[in-house]
Design an enzyme around this catalytic site. Structure first.
Site, PDB file in Angstrom:
ATOM      1  N   CYS A  32      41.381  48.680  20.708  1.00 27.21           N
ATOM      2  CA  CYS A  32      40.475  48.683  19.401  1.00 27.21           C
ATOM      3  C   CYS A  32      39.242  48.227  19.565  1.00 27.21           C
ATOM      4  O   CYS A  32      38.646  47.637  20.614  1.00 27.21           O
ATOM      5  CB  CYS A  32      41.120  47.944  18.437  1.00 27.21           C
ATOM      6  SG  CYS A  32      42.928  47.887  18.717  1.00 27.21           S
ATOM      7  N   ARG A  62      35.024  53.235  17.933  1.00 37.26           N
ATOM      8  CA  ARG A  62      35.946  52.638  18.849  1.00 37.26           C
ATOM      9  C   ARG A  62      37.339  53.012  18.392  1.00 37.26           C
ATOM     10  O   ARG A  62      38.320  52.569  18.977  1.00 37.26           O
ATOM     11  CB  ARG A  62      35.824  51.119  18.931  1.00 37.26           C
ATOM     12  CG  ARG A  62      34.355  50.799  19.488  1.00 37.26           C
ATOM     13  CD  ARG A  62      34.073  49.319  19.762  1.00 37.26           C
ATOM     14  NE  ARG A  62      34.948  49.023  21.239  1.00 37.26           N
ATOM     15  CZ  ARG A  62      34.104  49.098  22.305  1.00 37.26           C
ATOM     16  NH1 ARG A  62      32.981  49.581  22.176  1.00 37.26           N
ATOM     17  NH2 ARG A  62      34.781  48.644  23.455  1.00 37.26           N
ATOM     18  N   PHE A 245      42.684  51.806  17.412  1.00 38.45           N
ATOM     19  CA  PHE A 245      42.811  53.201  18.371  1.00 38.45           C
ATOM     20  C   PHE A 245      43.867  53.107  18.697  1.00 38.45           C
ATOM     21  O   PHE A 245      44.290  52.480  19.593  1.00 38.45           O
ATOM     22  CB  PHE A 245      41.768  53.248  19.141  1.00 38.45           C
ATOM     23  CG  PHE A 245      41.586  54.452  20.110  1.00 38.45           C
ATOM     24  CD1 PHE A 245      42.636  55.476  20.230  1.00 38.45           C
ATOM     25  CD2 PHE A 245      40.536  55.254  20.358  1.00 38.45           C
ATOM     26  CE1 PHE A 245      42.670  56.712  20.655  1.00 38.45           C
ATOM     27  CE2 PHE A 245      40.370  56.594  20.735  1.00 38.45           C
ATOM     28  CZ  PHE A 245      41.593  57.036  20.940  1.00 38.45           C
ATOM     29  N   ASN A 265      42.042  43.287  20.562  1.00 38.68           N
ATOM     30  CA  ASN A 265      41.860  44.420  21.350  1.00 38.68           C
ATOM     31  C   ASN A 265      42.515  44.080  22.497  1.00 38.68           C
ATOM     32  O   ASN A 265      41.919  43.316  23.490  1.00 38.68           O
ATOM     33  CB  ASN A 265      40.186  44.364  21.351  1.00 38.68           C
ATOM     34  CG  ASN A 265      39.839  45.617  22.256  1.00 38.68           C
ATOM     35  OD1 ASN A 265      40.681  46.280  22.544  1.00 38.68           O
ATOM     36  ND2 ASN A 265      38.448  45.726  22.525  1.00 38.68           N
ATOM     37  N   GLY A 266      43.285  44.564  23.076  1.00 34.98           N
ATOM     38  CA  GLY A 266      43.961  44.948  24.376  1.00 34.98           C
ATOM     39  C   GLY A 266      45.482  45.219  24.321  1.00 34.98           C
ATOM     40  O   GLY A 266      45.771  45.882  23.497  1.00 34.98           O
ATOM     41  N   GLU A 925      38.628  62.785  45.398  1.00 32.27           N
ATOM     42  CA  GLU A 925      37.458  61.841  44.928  1.00 32.27           C
ATOM     43  C   GLU A 925      36.361  61.534  45.918  1.00 32.27           C
ATOM     44  O   GLU A 925      35.726  60.601  45.669  1.00 32.27           O
ATOM     45  CB  GLU A 925      38.259  60.741  44.610  1.00 32.27           C
ATOM     46  CG  GLU A 925      38.577  59.683  45.832  1.00 32.27           C
ATOM     47  CD  GLU A 925      39.104  58.468  45.491  1.00 32.27           C
ATOM     48  OE1 GLU A 925      38.561  57.788  44.799  1.00 32.27           O
ATOM     49  OE2 GLU A 925      40.057  57.881  45.987  1.00 32.27           O
ATOM     50  N   GLN A 973      47.243  58.492  40.428  1.00 35.59           N
ATOM     51  CA  GLN A 973      47.495  59.490  41.342  1.00 35.59           C
ATOM     52  C   GLN A 973      49.239  59.285  41.732  1.00 35.59           C
ATOM     53  O   GLN A 973      49.537  57.971  41.719  1.00 35.59           O
ATOM     54  CB  GLN A 973      46.822  59.736  42.676  1.00 35.59           C
ATOM     55  CG  GLN A 973      47.001  58.705  43.579  1.00 35.59           C
ATOM     56  CD  GLN A 973      45.899  58.760  44.671  1.00 35.59           C
ATOM     57  OE1 GLN A 973      44.855  58.412  44.720  1.00 35.59           O
ATOM     58  NE2 GLN A 973      46.540  59.081  45.858  1.00 35.59           N
ATOM     59  N   LYS A 976      50.534  56.933  44.437  1.00 36.80           N
ATOM     60  CA  LYS A 976      50.450  55.277  44.300  1.00 36.80           C
ATOM     61  C   LYS A 976      49.471  55.045  42.846  1.00 36.80           C
ATOM     62  O   LYS A 976      48.373  54.398  42.974  1.00 36.80           O
ATOM     63  CB  LYS A 976      49.433  54.619  45.465  1.00 36.80           C
ATOM     64  CG  LYS A 976      48.232  55.627  45.811  1.00 36.80           C
ATOM     65  CD  LYS A 976      47.354  54.935  46.793  1.00 36.80           C
ATOM     66  CE  LYS A 976      46.322  55.899  47.251  1.00 36.80           C
ATOM     67  NZ  LYS A 976      45.402  55.319  48.218  1.00 36.80           N
ATOM     68  N   GLN A 982      41.436  52.802  50.191  1.00 43.29           N
ATOM     69  CA  GLN A 982      40.434  52.209  51.216  1.00 43.29           C
ATOM     70  C   GLN A 982      40.264  53.479  52.229  1.00 43.29           C
ATOM     71  O   GLN A 982      41.318  53.948  52.932  1.00 43.29           O
ATOM     72  CB  GLN A 982      40.996  50.953  51.874  1.00 43.29           C
ATOM     73  CG  GLN A 982      39.791  50.124  52.437  1.00 43.29           C
ATOM     74  CD  GLN A 982      40.419  48.656  52.647  1.00 43.29           C
ATOM     75  OE1 GLN A 982      41.688  48.297  52.193  1.00 43.29           O
ATOM     76  NE2 GLN A 982      39.470  47.800  53.015  1.00 43.29           N
ATOM     77  N   CYS A1141      50.147  72.919  57.625  1.00 43.67           N
ATOM     78  CA  CYS A1141      50.580  71.504  57.829  1.00 43.67           C
ATOM     79  C   CYS A1141      52.234  71.480  58.092  1.00 43.67           C
ATOM     80  O   CYS A1141      52.971  72.132  57.481  1.00 43.67           O
ATOM     81  CB  CYS A1141      50.446  70.870  56.433  1.00 43.67           C
ATOM     82  SG  CYS A1141      51.562  69.254  56.021  1.00 43.67           S
ATOM     83  N   CYS A1147      49.134  61.296  57.868  1.00 38.86           N
ATOM     84  CA  CYS A1147      47.662  61.497  57.335  1.00 38.86           C
ATOM     85  C   CYS A1147      46.699  60.438  57.421  1.00 38.86           C
ATOM     86  O   CYS A1147      45.532  60.581  57.989  1.00 38.86           O
ATOM     87  CB  CYS A1147      47.513  62.227  55.994  1.00 38.86           C
ATOM     88  SG  CYS A1147      48.722  63.297  55.556  1.00 38.86           S
ATOM     89  N   CYS A1152      46.233  64.214  62.871  1.00 35.52           N
ATOM     90  CA  CYS A1152      46.666  65.241  62.355  1.00 35.52           C
ATOM     91  C   CYS A1152      46.884  66.452  63.546  1.00 35.52           C
ATOM     92  O   CYS A1152      45.674  66.577  63.754  1.00 35.52           O
ATOM     93  CB  CYS A1152      46.029  65.835  60.994  1.00 35.52           C
ATOM     94  SG  CYS A1152      46.953  67.515  60.644  1.00 35.52           S
TER      95      CYS A1152
END
Lengths: 1531, 449
Positions: A32, A62, A245, A265-266, A925, A973, A976, A982, A1141, A1147, A1152
């Protein structure tokens, strides 16, 4: 007067609907906008109320509205009792009010039914009288119901005010307490009644100090709805406001804020644990202030409330029982004190004392609070919500989630600030002053000699005497034990050994394709029936590595006292620094004799001769003996499964623990003891997380330790490993894994995690879960205690079988790698090779064989979808009448696999294939090479249609965004969820570095959260930003299936996403810790179905398209997904297999062997995949699907979407475990009217028409079309969001990333800019702002220039006041920015190329930066440069204490000595002075010689390494930093 | 090479352990170890590769033995379908799995790690295993270790079946077999040689004295070549020829010797048995040896119809081929011609088209002078006469013993395994069958208990 709304009492829509199908109201979230305005002097005025409402209106964006645009999610204001106004009004009705403070006013929501209304009024009056109060009368609250939405009107309660007078001699505090008791008692009584409309009954407030006006309203409606808010006599000195919200659109009047004390808010992530512990505490609550009344307050936490409502319940109790409001807030939401070197010791002691009293309510929170006298706001330890404030010279304080919510002349502003993590802003209207955070904390710390109390009453394990006897590891019987506890070879080889070698969790790849525990033939551990949940959208995950300063593994053991008292006894605790303890430490605990502490060991074993029935009885006995032990005065119960032998098998440790935990909660004795688990069973992170999450204080994994010792003894560790090192690195891996597990749920401290039950069960029946895991979600039924017993017995029998020389010692496992005698895998030698043969030989026949095998495997219960059968929808249609495969494939997409994780060849092959068939490939990404945006000579297009926007924003430039058909925000994703990633430096070659805008050889970190998505309104803002950048693209949001994903999706739909992708946990091709691959998230069948159900229930389904992915392979898979509600389908593993594959699952090692998941040029040569292979696969799937469609009677996929009635659960399932599964909740079809759409039928309204950029684009046509310079100026307000972005999109579309020549378009703004000012600003555009900026200024900056400075009329010290909000320059890739003032938290996070000058930053500045240059001419917050691997920063370190606030894990600090550096710095400051007129910059330039030595250069190690610059020898800067902790730079 | 055809010692040179370790290191420990499913006994290949790489030979033999009773046999004579399925084989030479296997087990024998493992307790149940080939041996060892009393019946004079009298010594020296048999004797397995069930051992006796019977007698009925002149002297089945040599190597007197010495030999059949005959003929110092195959010549590389990881259709060159002789393909035999004494003189053949019709190609007729023809055309199944008939077990459509999933024949308590059940196949399959049948029998016996 328009209070009498006709409504039927049978309306099902009172509040949230009951749980149905996969929907559960417990999963609702809200985020909110929050704010307050107050007069410091306590002067009451109507103006304050008006200003409050004005703030609310300016925060409208908001909030959100659902299917009915006139019905908001809720809004409200809290003010002081407007005595003059009520005096006048009550006199009119016919009663007289006593003096202020001598009476209380209740705002009362009543049933609409007149009879029930009277009954409720009667109850309230009666209770008030019983407590000695005099009922003065009732007043109809004048409202105007015409103003509000249809849905809100239908559920509107009857609203009255209730006036009671105090008893004589009752002071105002006593009156407040009485009113509290009255309200609680009335609430409880009516909740238990059988009134048909009892759910209407609710008291927003009942107080002598404050009153709350709230409802299911949009902000602008509130003053029209509550007519008296416009009355000039209605005055207050403070006004707390809130705009909600929520993820749902179910109307609920009571869930609007403010509550009685707070607006929030949270999200409280640890709610279940907090609520449970509060429940447990009720038995020992005592307060002299309440006396016998305390009983009437129960339950303290009202069940069914939201997290905020429950937090308010706790605040109310603690405040009314005598603590000050700031004290209470510091206790419930403590700042991160454990690792803060700069915090005074007495403040630390304050926190430490209170930590032994109560666990933090953990989660993102900006809480505004008031008791009618003080008003303030506080941020959680992570500072994950924005809070900006200002103080005017005439004594007004304005605090809100955004700056610019009230029009205030710059010259009237005395100071501007922001709430920093863990900090508090406090206004005391009685003392008539603003109290600083430091002063508040100082006062609190001085209340009691906390340090002394802690010192005298608290001990750690180190203080306890060494035990005389410690269990040694018995190498002779270890094998039997390993077998009895179900150890496999893989546990040793894949889990324990690597953890003990590397000190971190092992990594795996390519998702999971083994059966759920409840479908497996192998005896499972009970742990495996649980899945971790994780934060997505409504709250962020935390980075436990780079932001470890907020994390804590401390916990406190001890009998809990009365939290209402403040005595030394409360700190009589044993502090544990790690929850996983060695045998030696356990013995210390077992033998503890100190104060109250006394331990006893309860055996957690059952006799095998009793068979499957013996387990239940043994658990009962265990619970009974726990109760008995408590009665005998034991305070530590050690649940131990030592002693497994021929007769006795272990009770699964989680069952033993949770059964006792829940039993004691029910018995209300849980807080009298600590539970400690001594077990051979737990060995991996998930096991420990479960035990802690279900209430263990500590775990001694004796067999895991013994196994390592055995391996060590047998010489399985490198020669330089001592046993101590082995043990420590296993512990380190475990600690790290635990922190990661907490943090993915957004939880920072172990103490809050304990008992928080952040898990979902898959495949245990309700009876079992309700009894032993009370409150945990379990939605498809499954096995019960007999099967759990049987699994234990299977292991036990196996353990006692004699081994021959040629037996393998342990079972092979086969979970992580395929093994013939191991667990079954969906992808196995047969299916992988069949698929490859089919696509390579272009043989649909072979594909059909493949599909048949896969479908048969699924039917063989590898997957939930195997448990379905189709039901025909109508007469079969001829195959040729079914829409052609070429149409169907357009619904297909490949998954997000980044260039970087897979090779260029593989990535481009996928793109070419998908473009050829008008389907969509996904960048992943890692960005995309711009050369791919143009077609090749042969007509092929290597551009990915879906451009992903992930947390690291690699290569997310304006040009990237405009070259997309879909922009996909990856919230989580499958492999995970809730974690970052990384890419080690050695994998970042020249091309990858170019595409990701980083430096070759420098490692890259993906943060766990998007730093611009901490909440649902943040997501709405990001969607808005991306839509502005590319209005033609669909905005897609990728979520991972977990319990509650449906409600999150509803919020996402309300945030205007065009597409929602639900990923199954089994999907995922990327590298990830194997515990995450296996244990986080759930199958898409559940997630998709829940999403479909909740969206339909909310009437939001028709606005979004649903996509699903997760190991989809055949037409049958697609058909089931479509029937469950998906319109589009994503595939990753199968296209990968099609390209060659072979599921090496390595990977992450860059090795590979078929050239797909590698950057090694030699290995890449081995890639033999062709676009045709991929195309063949997709056409085969479509053809396979067409045959099913023909049989079922569908001509188009559209007809199929959401036809869950065409699925049924198979009746022929005889599997010993699977037969208990009940999928009726998955197949639930919400009973909604036919006009409610079940698939996407309309486009979202993104509100782009009102964008200021429309005007900008119009006015800069000359520049856009002809590159002619254009200069403009205009005013700006906070409601103008994402300014400059659409314009930038236009530029990028025409000129690519080259943009326009510098300063071609110049716009001068005056005022307060809304969020995302200058986001994705393209090259050639310069935005200048005089005034202030909000969050996300210059986000994704792509070559443009942003200049912001305080109003020239400002009279405060410019560089000391906050100028722009949080997360500015996040993901900037190039361009320049100059900020003539301070920025909020997380400045320039993930900057990969922009240059900026700023005069001060909050916490976490330059985090994860990989390139670019930042100059800070002032103070930084804590944790500067965490995870910074490239680029540089120059920080002016006047007080020579910067080193204390810098996270030096990745960077060196150096003086600025090289002429090149000096020149660069000088020039930048000069430009800054020129652009912003900064007096600070001018002063520095004038005193250059003296100031230069005060600059520190922040230089990442990795960057240095690739530049070939040696690290600075230790000690160079020691003197400079020496003032601090004496910890030398580089030392 | 010239030297090795002078004796019957194994042709394989031991691989240096260092190079074996290098090979093991090449193993990629695949997510899906296709090798391990390419292997009928499902050897856990990646695991022991890793152990070898880490020099942990003792653990390696334990893992190896956990799936395979006789790795020293398969390590020598298995065609290694595992290597064909090795993931490296997609684009590089496969890991030399077979050599690693052999090295592990040889190493273990050398170190004396392979010792008798008698059961700790006896169940008192008695099992008769008929036929002491690899299937029977594997079953016997497994059943004995499970605590049952096992008696192995062998019609020949020595234990081992094909291992003894089918595989030439140059492929596997018989001491390799003998030391394994010693282990089994020490473990308690009873061997009865010259015991031909259905002939000199009555079927009823077996049924009466044993709780279960396993028939593992192999697929010994050879496929014949029914062409004119087949009755001529000098035409023999390979399985009449090969055992003689093994006996000679063992030092036995062999009556009715068939020798290739100085002869022009034609071997009909292009498979392993044919190659064994070829190697043996060379050692006999034949004047010339040819090997004919009716199928077309396979490609040098893996044929497209059998992509990885399938067992490849491709030209295989055995050690015997390396030693010489002529190989020819797509050649059908039309008739044999002899002299007046009924001695073989000529073979008449013709080029034929592809299967299944093998259409003769007109004008390609050939005549080859020969005085010894060895028929290595495979087997048609178990010998029915005698034991099989007397047990009264049902046969499947291919003439093999029919069993259900649990290896039990149509007669309760009578089980079948190996070539007798699945038809002519590899030694590794026989071991796999023997192990599985033993498990089934153990379950059967335990249930009966």
């Amino acid at each position: 007067m328009n209070n009498r709304v006709k409504k039927s009492t049978t309306d099902p829509f009172q509040g949230l609907p009951p749980a149905q199908g996969l929907y559960n109201p417990q999963n609702e979230h809200d985020n909110c906008g929050v704010g307050f305005v107050a007069n410091i002097e306590g002067h009451k005025s109507h103006d304050i109320v008006l200003k409050g409402i004005q703030i609310l209106i300016n925060l409208t964006h908001r909030g959100a509205c659902g299917c009915d645009p006139q019905t908001g999610d809720g809004a409200g204001v809290l003010i002081q009792i407007p005595h003059a106004f009520f005096e006048r009004e009550c006199a009119r009705i016919g009663f007289t009010l006593p003096a202020p403070g001598e009476y209380g006013v209740g705002m009362v929501f009543l049933p609409v039914d007149p009879q029930e209304q009277i009954l409720c009024q009667g109850v309230l009056e009666k209770i008030a009288r019983e407590h000695g109060l005099t009922v003065l009368g009732w007043r109809d609250t004048p409202i105007n119901g015409d103003m509000i939405g249809r849905v809100a009107r239908n559920t509107q309660p009857y609203i009255q005010q209730f006036f009671v007078r105090r008893a004589p001699h009752m002071d105002q505090n006593a009156l407040e307490r009485k009113l509290y008791v009255v309200r609680k008692q009335a609430e409880a009584l009516i909740a238990e009644s059988d009134l048909g409309e009892k759910d209407f009954f609710y008291l927003p407030s009942l107080s002598s100090r404050t009153i709350v006006y709230k409802g299911l309203l949009l902000a602008p409606q509130i003053s029209q709805f509550y007519k008296e808010l416009s009355d000039r006599e209605l005055t207050s000195a403070l006004c707390l406001v809130h705009q909600r919200f929520s993820t749902n659109t179910f109307p609920s009047w009571k869930l609007a804020h403010p509550y009685r004390y707070i607006s929030h808010n949270g999200e409280i992530n640890t709610l279940r644990g907090n609520a449970n512990w509060m429940y447990a505490r009720q038995s020992v609550l005592a307060s002299s202030l309440f006396g016998a009344d305390i009983e009437k307050l129960l339950p303290i936490i009202v069940p069914g409330g939201s997290d905020s409502a429950m937090l308010d319940n706790a605040v109310e109790l603690l405040t009314l029982s005598g603590r000050s409001l700031p004290h209470v807030m510091s206790m419930l939401i403590p700042e991160a004190w454990e690792h803060d070197a700069s915090m005074p010791d007495d403040v630390k002691a304050f926190y430490e004392y209170h930590a032994s009293l109560m666990e933090p309510w953990d989660g993102p929170a900006a809480v505004a609070f008031t008791d009618g006298r003080v008003i303030g706001a506080k941020l959680d330890r992570n500072g994950l919500r924005p809070g900006r404030y200002l103080v005017t010279s005439d004594g007004l304080v304005v605090m809100a989630s955004e700056a610019g919510v009230l029009p205030i002349k710059p010259e009237d502003i005395r100071m501007k600030g922001r709430l920093a993590p863990g900090r508090m802003l406090l206004v005391d209207t009685e003392q008539k002053r603003l109290i600083s955070d430091e002063e508040v904390k100082k006062q609190l710390a001085a209340r009691q000699p906390y340090a002394q109390w802690v010192r005298e009453n608290q001990i750690t394990l180190d203080h306890l005497p060494s035990p005389t006897n410690v269990y040694p590891t018995d190498h002779a019987t270890i094998l039997m034990h390993q077998r009895a506890f179900g150890y496999t070879d893989e546990d040793l080889k894949t889990i324990l050994h690597p953890a003990a070698i590397k000190g971190e969790e092992p990594i795996g790849s390519m998702g999971i394709d083994t059966p759920l525990a409840c479908l497996s033939d192998k005896p499972q551990l009970l742990f495996n029936y649980f899945k971790q949940t994780f934060a997505q959208v409504t709250n962020p995950a935390i980075d436990p590595i780079r932001e470890d300063l907020v994390m804590s593994l401390n916990s406190y053991i001890g009998r809990e006292g009365n939290i209402l008292e403040e005595t030394p006894k409360n700190s009589h605790t044993l502090k544990l620094r790690h929850p996983i303890i060695s045998n030696w430490r356990l013995e210390k605990l077992r033998n503890v004799k100190w104060g109250d502490f006394l331990a006893t060991t309860l055996p957690a074993l059952f006799r095998v001769e009793g068979g499957e029935l013996a387990l239940e009885k043994a658990v009962e006995d265990l619970c009974r003996s726990a109760s008995k032990a408590i009665k005998l005065g034991y305070t530590l119960l050690i649940l131990s499964d030592r002693g497994v032998n021929e007769e006795c098998a272990p009770i699964p440790s989680l069952l033993a623990l949770s059964a006792v935990h829940n039993h004691l909660i029910r018995e209300k004795t849980r807080n009298q003891v600590a539970l400690i688990v001594e077990s051979g069973e737990p060995r991996e992170v998930m096991h420990f997380a479960l035990l802690l999450g279900y209430g263990a204080s500590a775990v001694n994994p004796y067999l895991a330790i013994g196994t390592l010792e055995d391996l060590y003894r047998d010489g399985h560790f490198p020669a330089d490993y001592t046993w101590d090192k082995v043990f420590k690195s296993y512990m380190k891996a475990t600690d790290k894994g635990l922190l990661k597990t907490f943090s993915k749920m957004g939880i920072s401290t172990l103490q809050s995690y304990q008992g928080a039950q952040i898990f979902e069960v898959i495949g245990l029946n309700r009876e079992f879960v309700d009894r032993y895991f009370t409150g945990t979600a379990s939605r498809i039924e499954g096995v019960g205690i007999e099967v759990i017993a049987r699994e234990s017995l299977m292991k036990h029998r196996y353990a006692l079988r004699t081994l021959t020389e040629s037996d393998t010692e342990l079972r092979v496992g086969g979970e992580y790698q395929y093994r013939v005698r191991g667990e079954r895998h969906l992808l196995n030698p047969t299916t992988v090779s069949k698929l490859q043969h089919a696509v390579r030989q272009d043989s649909f026949e072979t594909f059909e064989e493949f599909a048949k095998i896969v479908d048969a495997q699924n039917r063989d219960l590898l997957m939930l979808r195997g448990m379905f059968d189709f039901k025909v929808a109508g007469p079969a249609v001829p195959l040729e009448d079914v829409e052609p495969a070429s149409e169907i494939v357009k619904r297909f997409a490949t998954g997000a696999m980044s260039f970087g994780s897979i090779s260029k060849e593989a990535h481009e092959t996928l793109a070419i294939a998908m473009n050829r068939i008008h389907a969509k490939s996904n960048t992943g990404e890692g960005g995309e090479d711009e050369e791919r945006f143009k077609p090749d000579a042969n007509g092929d297009l290597r551009r990915s249609a879906i451009k992903q926007v992930a947390s690291a924003r690699f290569g997310v430039t304006t040009n990237y965004l405009v070259n997309a058909d879909d922009l996909q925000i990856k919230v989580a994703q499958g492999a995970k969820p809730g974690e970052g990633g990384q890419l080690p430096g050695h994998k970042v070659d020249d091309v990858i570095a170019r595409v990701r805008h980083s430096i070759p050889g420098v490692g890259l970190i993906s943060p766990p959260p998007h730093h611009d998505i901490y909440s649902i309104e943040d997501l709405a803002q990001l969607i808005h930003d991306l839509k502005n950048a590319n209005p033609q693209a669909r905005i897609s949001v990728k979520l991972v299936a977990e319990v509650g994903v449906g409600t999150v999706a509803a919020g996402v739909a309300k945030a205007h996403a065009d597409v929602i992708l639900i990923s199954g946990y089994d999907g995922g091709t990327g590298a990830s810790p194997i515990s995450s691959i296996r244990h986080a998230g759930i199958p898409w069948e559940l997630g998709l179905s829940e999403t479909q159900q909740v969206l339909v229930l909310n009437d939001l389904r028709s606005r979004v398209r649903l996509q699903v992915d997760g190991k989809l392979q055949t037409g049958r898979d697609v058909a089931i997904a479509a029937l469950l509600g998906a319109e589009e389908f994503g595939f990753s593993t199968a296209p990968m297999v099609s390209m060659g594959c072979i599921m090496m699952r390595k990977c992450h090692l860059n090795t590979c062997p078929v050239g797909l998941a590698t950057q090694d040029p030699e290995l890449r040569k081995k890639f033999t995949g062709q676009p045709e292979h991929v195309i063949n696969f997709f056409f085969f799937v479509a053809e396979n699907l067409r045959r099913i469609m023909a049989e079922l009677g569908f001509r188009t996929v559209n007809e199929m979407v959401g036809r869950v009635d065409c699925l049924t659960q198979r009746t022929d399932i005889e599997h010993w475990k699977a037969k208990g599964i009940d999928l009726s909740s998955v197949l639930y079809n919400p009973p909604v009217p036919s006009h409610i759409g079940r698939r996407c039928l309309q486009a979202q309204d993104h509100g782009l028409e009102e964008a200021l950029d429309r005007k900008l684009i119009e006015m800069t046509q000359e520049a856009i079309e002809n590159r002619a310079p254009v200069s403009l100026s205009m005013p700006i307000r906070n409601i103008h969001r994402t300014v400059g972005t659409m314009l930038s999109g236009e530029v990028a579309r025409r000129y690519g990333s080259a943009g326009l020549p510098e300063d071609t378009i110049r716009v001068q703004f005056t005022g307060c800019a809304g969020q995302s000012f200058g986001a994705f600003l393209a090259k050639g555009i310069t935005l200048t702002l005089e005034g202030d900026g909000n969050d996300y200024v210059g986000k994704g900056l792509s070559g443009g220039k942003v200049i912001v400075y305080h109003s020239r009329k400002s009279e405060f010290v410019l560089e000391e006041n906050i100028l722009i909000g949080n997360v500015c320059l996040y993901g900037a890739t190039s361009g320049e920015a100059y900020f003539g003032g301070m920025a909020g938290e997380r400045f320039a996070v993930r900057n990969s190329g922009a240059t900026a000058v700023v005069e001060g930053v909050g916490d976490h500045g330059c985090e994860y930066m990989t390139n670019g240059l930042i100059v800070v001419l002032g103070r930084t917050g804590r944790n500067f440069a965490a995870g910074m691997t490239g680029g540089n920063a120059y920080v002016l370190d006047r007080d020579a204490d910067f080193a204390l606030r810098c996270n030096r894990a990745e960077v060196d600090l150096e003086p600025v000595v090289h002429q090149k550096d000096i020149d660069l710095l000088y020039q930048l400051i000069m430009r800054h002075a020129e652009y912003t007129g900064s007096p600070q910059a001018k002063w520095i330039l004038e005193n250059w010689e003296a100031t230069l030595p005060q600059f520190v250069k922040v230089f990442p190690h990795e960057y240095k390494r690739v530049l070939g610059i040696p690290r600075v020898p230790a000690g160079i800067l020691v003197e400079k930093a020496g003032k601090g902790r004496g910890q030398g730079i580089g030392g | 090479m010239a030297q090795r055809i002078n004796d019957y010692f194994e042709v394989y040179q031991p691989f240096p352990e260092e190079s074996v370790r290098t090979q093991a290191a090449r193993c990629m420990d695949c997510g899906i170890p296709f090798c391990h499913t390419g292997c009928p006994v499902n050897n856990i290949i990646p695991d022991w590769n890793d152990l070898v790489y880490h020099d942990e030979w003792k653990d390696a033999i334990r893992i190896l033995h956990s799936t395979n009773n006789f790795p020293e046999f398969t390590g020598r004579i298995c065609p290694a379908p595992c290597e064909a399925a090795c993931v490296l084989g997609i684009n590089e030479p496969a890991v030399t799995i077979k050599v690693i296997e052999k090295t592990i087990v040889d190493h273990a024998w050398k170190e004396g790690w392979i010792k008798p493992e008698p059961p700790q307790t006896r169940t008192g149940k008695r099992v008769a295993v008929v036929g002491s080939g690899p299937a029977g041996l594997a079953a016997a060892q497994q059943l004995n270790r499970a605590g049952h009393w096992v008696t192995l019946f062998e019609k020949a004079d020595r234990i081992g079946g094909l291992l003894r009298y089918g595989i030439p010594d140059f492929k596997m020296e018989k001491r390799v077999l003998d030391r394994r048999l010693e282990q089994m004797i020490a473990e308690g397995v009873q061997f009865q040689t010259n015991a031909h069930v259905g002939h000199n051992v009555p079927v009823e006796a077996l049924r009466k004295e044993f709780d279960a019977v396993l028939l593992s007698g192999g697929a010994e009925a050879p496929r014949d070549l029914k062409v004119p002149g087949r009755e001529l002297k000098g035409i023999h089945f390979a399985m009449d020829f090969l055992p003689q040599q093994n006996k000679r190597v063992a030092g036995d007197e062999v009556p009715g010797q068939i020798l290739a010495t100085g002869k022009h030999v034609v071997i009909i059949g292009g498979g392993d048995t044919g190659a064994d005959c070829l190697g043996t003929c060379h050692r006999h110092k034949a004047a010339a040896v040819s090997q004919f195959e009716i199928m077309p010549m396979p490609p040098e590389e893996r044929h497209a119809s059998t992509p990885w990881p399938l067992w490849p259709l491709q030209l295989r060159t055995e050690s015997a081929h390396e030693e010489g002789g002529l190989r020819d393909w797509a050649l059908g035999t039309t008739k044999f011609v002899g002299d007046n004494n009924g001695n073989l003189k000529q073979l008449h053949g013709v080029r034929v088209g592809p299967p299944p019709r093998f259409e003769p190609v007109p004008g390609t007729e050939v005549v080859i002078d020969t005085d010894l023809v060895l028929l290595a055309l495979g087997f048609t199944g178990p010998v029915k006469k005698g034991m099989v008939e007397q047990f009264g077990v049902e046969l499947d459509s291919r003439g093999n013993l029919a069993t259900k999933g649990n290896y039990m024949s149509s007669v309760p308590g009578v089980f079948a395994a190996g070539d007798m059940r699945r038809g002519q196949s590899l030694v590794v399959w026989a071991i796999a069958e023997g192990r599985s049948a033993a498990k089934a029998i153990d379950q059967y016996l335990c249930r009966a208990r």
